[in-house]
Motif scaffolding. Sequence first.
Motif, PDB file in Angstrom:
ATOM      1  N   GLU A 150       0.718  -1.444  -0.172  1.00  0.00           N
ATOM      2  CA  GLU A 150       0.141  -0.175   0.130  1.00  0.00           C
ATOM      3  C   GLU A 150       1.118   1.534   0.350  1.00  0.00           C
ATOM      4  O   GLU A 150       0.828   2.492  -0.702  1.00  0.00           O
ATOM      5  N   LEU A 151       1.721   1.248   0.619  1.00  0.00           N
ATOM      6  CA  LEU A 151       2.631   2.194   0.682  1.00  0.00           C
ATOM      7  C   LEU A 151       3.564   2.656  -0.457  1.00  0.00           C
ATOM      8  O   LEU A 151       3.491   3.531  -0.978  1.00  0.00           O
ATOM      9  N   ILE A 152       3.696   1.748  -1.618  1.00  0.00           N
ATOM     10  CA  ILE A 152       4.577   1.269  -2.032  1.00  0.00           C
ATOM     11  C   ILE A 152       3.731   2.509  -3.794  1.00  0.00           C
ATOM     12  O   ILE A 152       3.986   3.466  -4.422  1.00  0.00           O
ATOM     13  N   SER A 153       2.369   1.529  -3.371  1.00  0.00           N
ATOM     14  CA  SER A 153       1.667   2.171  -4.479  1.00  0.00           C
ATOM     15  C   SER A 153       1.448   3.430  -4.246  1.00  0.00           C
ATOM     16  O   SER A 153       0.515   4.432  -5.552  1.00  0.00           O
ATOM     17  N   ALA A 154       0.827   4.010  -2.363  1.00  0.00           N
ATOM     18  CA  ALA A 154       0.740   5.669  -2.801  1.00  0.00           C
ATOM     19  C   ALA A 154       1.981   6.327  -2.795  1.00  0.00           C
ATOM     20  O   ALA A 154       2.104   7.621  -3.488  1.00  0.00           O
ATOM     21  N   GLU A 155       3.697   5.770  -3.513  1.00  0.00           N
ATOM     22  CA  GLU A 155       4.449   6.642  -4.265  1.00  0.00           C
ATOM     23  C   GLU A 155       4.184   7.099  -5.752  1.00  0.00           C
ATOM     24  O   GLU A 155       4.642   7.657  -5.903  1.00  0.00           O
ATOM     25  N   ILE A 156       3.461   5.734  -6.017  1.00  0.00           N
ATOM     26  CA  ILE A 156       3.718   5.598  -7.346  1.00  0.00           C
ATOM     27  C   ILE A 156       2.101   5.736  -8.410  1.00  0.00           C
ATOM     28  O   ILE A 156       2.079   5.933  -9.702  1.00  0.00           O
ATOM     29  N   LEU A 157       1.376   5.359  -7.559  1.00  0.00           N
ATOM     30  CA  LEU A 157      -0.486   5.609  -7.966  1.00  0.00           C
ATOM     31  C   LEU A 157      -0.959   6.326  -6.751  1.00  0.00           C
ATOM     32  O   LEU A 157      -1.103   6.988  -6.106  1.00  0.00           O
ATOM     33  N   SER A 158      -2.452   6.664  -8.091  1.00  0.00           N
ATOM     34  CA  SER A 158      -3.445   7.452  -7.077  1.00  0.00           C
ATOM     35  C   SER A 158      -4.364   6.793  -6.217  1.00  0.00           C
ATOM     36  O   SER A 158      -3.794   5.892  -5.436  1.00  0.00           O
ATOM     37  N   GLU A 159      -4.485   7.581  -5.154  1.00  0.00           N
ATOM     38  CA  GLU A 159      -4.943   6.988  -4.546  1.00  0.00           C
ATOM     39  C   GLU A 159      -6.571   5.993  -4.329  1.00  0.00           C
ATOM     40  O   GLU A 159      -6.309   4.953  -2.951  1.00  0.00           O
ATOM     41  N   LYS A 160      -6.517   5.991  -5.468  1.00  0.00           N
ATOM     42  CA  LYS A 160      -7.579   5.352  -5.549  1.00  0.00           C
ATOM     43  C   LYS A 160      -7.218   3.786  -5.855  1.00  0.00           C
ATOM     44  O   LYS A 160      -8.875   2.419  -5.605  1.00  0.00           O
ATOM     45  N   TYR A 161      -6.278   3.567  -5.642  1.00  0.00           N
ATOM     46  CA  TYR A 161      -5.805   2.125  -6.838  1.00  0.00           C
ATOM     47  C   TYR A 161      -5.204   1.275  -5.205  1.00  0.00           C
ATOM     48  O   TYR A 161      -4.608   0.405  -4.758  1.00  0.00           O
ATOM     49  N   HIS A 162      -4.893   2.021  -3.814  1.00  0.00           N
ATOM     50  CA  HIS A 162      -4.166   1.684  -2.737  1.00  0.00           C
ATOM     51  C   HIS A 162      -4.741   0.455  -2.387  1.00  0.00           C
ATOM     52  O   HIS A 162      -4.064  -0.100  -1.246  1.00  0.00           O
ATOM     53  N   SER A 163      -6.203   0.634  -2.048  1.00  0.00           N
ATOM     54  CA  SER A 163      -6.776  -0.794  -1.567  1.00  0.00           C
ATOM     55  C   SER A 163      -6.688  -2.146  -2.096  1.00  0.00           C
ATOM     56  O   SER A 163      -6.379  -3.188  -1.548  1.00  0.00           O
ATOM     57  N   ALA A 164      -6.249  -2.019  -3.097  1.00  0.00           N
ATOM     58  CA  ALA A 164      -6.114  -3.273  -4.228  1.00  0.00           C
ATOM     59  C   ALA A 164      -5.332  -3.798  -3.866  1.00  0.00           C
ATOM     60  O   ALA A 164      -4.661  -4.764  -3.782  1.00  0.00           O
ATOM     61  N   LEU A 180      16.345  -6.603  -7.303  1.00  0.00           N
ATOM     62  CA  LEU A 180      15.807  -5.706  -6.794  1.00  0.00           C
ATOM     63  C   LEU A 180      15.671  -3.900  -7.215  1.00  0.00           C
ATOM     64  O   LEU A 180      14.822  -3.360  -7.957  1.00  0.00           O
ATOM     65  N   GLU A 181      17.361  -3.575  -7.558  1.00  0.00           N
ATOM     66  CA  GLU A 181      17.456  -2.165  -8.724  1.00  0.00           C
ATOM     67  C   GLU A 181      17.426  -2.009  -9.744  1.00  0.00           C
ATOM     68  O   GLU A 181      16.754  -1.442 -10.284  1.00  0.00           O
ATOM     69  N   LYS A 182      16.835  -3.569 -10.210  1.00  0.00           N
ATOM     70  CA  LYS A 182      16.767  -3.857 -11.536  1.00  0.00           C
ATOM     71  C   LYS A 182      15.146  -3.319 -11.974  1.00  0.00           C
ATOM     72  O   LYS A 182      14.661  -3.686 -13.501  1.00  0.00           O
ATOM     73  N   HIS A 183      14.326  -3.915 -11.028  1.00  0.00           N
ATOM     74  CA  HIS A 183      13.003  -4.083 -11.295  1.00  0.00           C
ATOM     75  C   HIS A 183      12.023  -2.548 -11.861  1.00  0.00           C
ATOM     76  O   HIS A 183      12.403  -2.157 -11.447  1.00  0.00           O
ATOM     77  N   PRO A 184      11.033  -2.823 -12.884  1.00  0.00           N
ATOM     78  CA  PRO A 184      10.104  -1.885 -13.277  1.00  0.00           C
ATOM     79  C   PRO A 184       9.814  -0.853 -12.120  1.00  0.00           C
ATOM     80  O   PRO A 184       9.851   0.323 -12.637  1.00  0.00           O
ATOM     81  N   LEU A 185       9.847  -1.478 -10.665  1.00  0.00           N
ATOM     82  CA  LEU A 185       8.770  -0.508  -9.836  1.00  0.00           C
ATOM     83  C   LEU A 185       9.425  -0.128  -9.111  1.00  0.00           C
ATOM     84  O   LEU A 185       9.196   1.307  -8.966  1.00  0.00           O
ATOM     85  N   LYS A 186      10.575  -0.169  -8.588  1.00  0.00           N
ATOM     86  CA  LYS A 186      11.492   0.437  -8.076  1.00  0.00           C
ATOM     87  C   LYS A 186      12.247   1.444  -8.611  1.00  0.00           C
ATOM     88  O   LYS A 186      12.162   2.626  -8.074  1.00  0.00           O
ATOM     89  N   GLN A 187      12.353   1.203  -9.470  1.00  0.00           N
ATOM     90  CA  GLN A 187      12.808   2.429 -10.680  1.00  0.00           C
ATOM     91  C   GLN A 187      12.011   3.681 -10.734  1.00  0.00           C
ATOM     92  O   GLN A 187      12.302   4.850 -11.095  1.00  0.00           O
ATOM     93  N   LYS A 188      11.021   3.289 -10.594  1.00  0.00           N
ATOM     94  CA  LYS A 188       9.474   4.536 -11.124  1.00  0.00           C
ATOM     95  C   LYS A 188       9.813   5.861  -9.892  1.00  0.00           C
ATOM     96  O   LYS A 188       8.938   6.004  -9.891  1.00  0.00           O
ATOM     97  N   MET A 189      10.234   4.791  -8.194  1.00  0.00           N
ATOM     98  CA  MET A 189      10.050   5.120  -7.340  1.00  0.00           C
ATOM     99  C   MET A 189      11.598   6.553  -7.059  1.00  0.00           C
ATOM    100  O   MET A 189      10.844   7.603  -6.037  1.00  0.00           O
ATOM    101  N   ASN A 190      12.055   6.982  -7.917  1.00  0.00           N
ATOM    102  CA  ASN A 190      12.734   8.358  -7.328  1.00  0.00           C
ATOM    103  C   ASN A 190      12.955   8.320  -6.282  1.00  0.00           C
ATOM    104  O   ASN A 190      13.123   9.180  -5.779  1.00  0.00           O
ATOM    105  N   GLY A 191      13.961   7.644  -6.306  1.00  0.00           N
ATOM    106  CA  GLY A 191      14.838   6.826  -5.074  1.00  0.00           C
ATOM    107  C   GLY A 191      14.797   7.181  -3.964  1.00  0.00           C
ATOM    108  O   GLY A 191      14.851   7.350  -3.083  1.00  0.00           O
ATOM    109  N   THR A 192      13.106   6.648  -3.185  1.00  0.00           N
ATOM    110  CA  THR A 192      12.638   6.527  -2.514  1.00  0.00           C
ATOM    111  C   THR A 192      13.044   5.492  -1.265  1.00  0.00           C
ATOM    112  O   THR A 192      13.212   4.345  -2.333  1.00  0.00           O
ATOM    113  N   ASN A 193      13.020   5.986  -0.296  1.00  0.00           N
ATOM    114  CA  ASN A 193      14.090   4.615   0.124  1.00  0.00           C
ATOM    115  C   ASN A 193      12.963   4.052   1.049  1.00  0.00           C
ATOM    116  O   ASN A 193      11.657   3.629   1.949  1.00  0.00           O
TER     117      ASN A 193
END
Length: 402
Positions: free
Chosen positions: A298-312, A372-385
């Motif tokens: 849920e926290l990861i989705s909050a970094e890259i997606l709008s709120e309506k997707y967090h519950s899924a 993990l570092e090469k994963h497409p979603l990780k690369q979209k997180m713009n340096g998020t810890n």
Amino acid sequence: MSYSYIARQPILTRDQKVYGYELLFRDSESNSFPNIDPNEATSKLLLEQHLLGDIQTLCMGKQAFINFHAQTLLNDFPSFLNARMVWVELLETVGVDEPLLKACSSAKSKGYRIALDDHDFDDQWEPVIPMINMVKIDIQEQGLALDNKIKYFKEQGVPLLAERVETREEFEQCLELGFDYFQGFFFEQPQVLQRKSLSPNRLSMLTLLKETHKEELDLKALRHIIEQDLSLTYSLLKLVNSALHGGRKKIETIQHALAYLGTNEIKRFITLVVLANVAAGEPEELTIKSITRARFMELISAEILSEKYHSAAFLTGMLSLLDVILGVSMEDILKQLPVSKDIERALMKREGAWGFLLEMTELYERGKWDKLEKHPLKQKMNGTNVGQLYIDASQWCRLAIS
């Protein structure tokens, strides 16, 4: 570990091909009916074998014949079974009265086929006969001088099944009499099957989980299920009143809690509480891991997606270990939980947005840092810890289950 037991006996066609199976309740490996009320036996069989989708698997895609005594029929128990797959066997021991006739009529109107079991040709059955789709006759009880007795059914095109066929000679005589289906020790004795069972509490939890994830929530049904379980009532009220909601309001009733939470939060919190209850008795780390994973996603989705997707994202993580916890395949679980196709693809194949997110989460949990570092979603997180997000998820989990 506890188990449930069921006996399965084949029903054959005239050319000895399997048409279906009669399912018989057992409470041990002993191949005999236990000394319990037949209504209780039917209830247990349906709850233990149907809830996780096992009846169709148990019958290998063939027809299932299930005994219904008076009370289970009057309580409309057949209504949640697949009418194309299940035959309702009306036991010979039921009394024919107006409520029974109404129950049979109701079952028929919903597409269920009714087989009259161990028919004794008593006149009391006359009001029922027009609703019958098959007549089962115990040839050891009635003998084989049946020409006149079965003439009416043959003329009306009602299929006949010969029960307790024990020799080849009896089988051949039944063929000559015009029976359509056959069952008995000549073909095969009932086979007792054993599987890991769920306690009543777990059954109620999964029933609640199924209800929670229907397309439209039935708050009245949810409240009724929750109120039947003291621990669930307590857990839900405690969660709603906890610091997770900032303590802004005090909730004192189930109805108030559900109204206050709203649809998405109901699904999220009840899923959390159900998982904790279902996992009772299993290693604690499975519960902790599931809840932490759900919050992390849920926290990861909050970094890259709008709120309506967090519950899924939360729901996908929460359900992702349910097969391990229950010892049941994810495919069987998903047959009973009406989740979206996207979540289903994620849980079954790690495909789609939620599948990629779940895959990334699993890489983090396993310490696969290079992947993990090469994963497409990780690369979209713009340096998020990501590590900090996991710590936050772990702390949230601790609060949730404390």
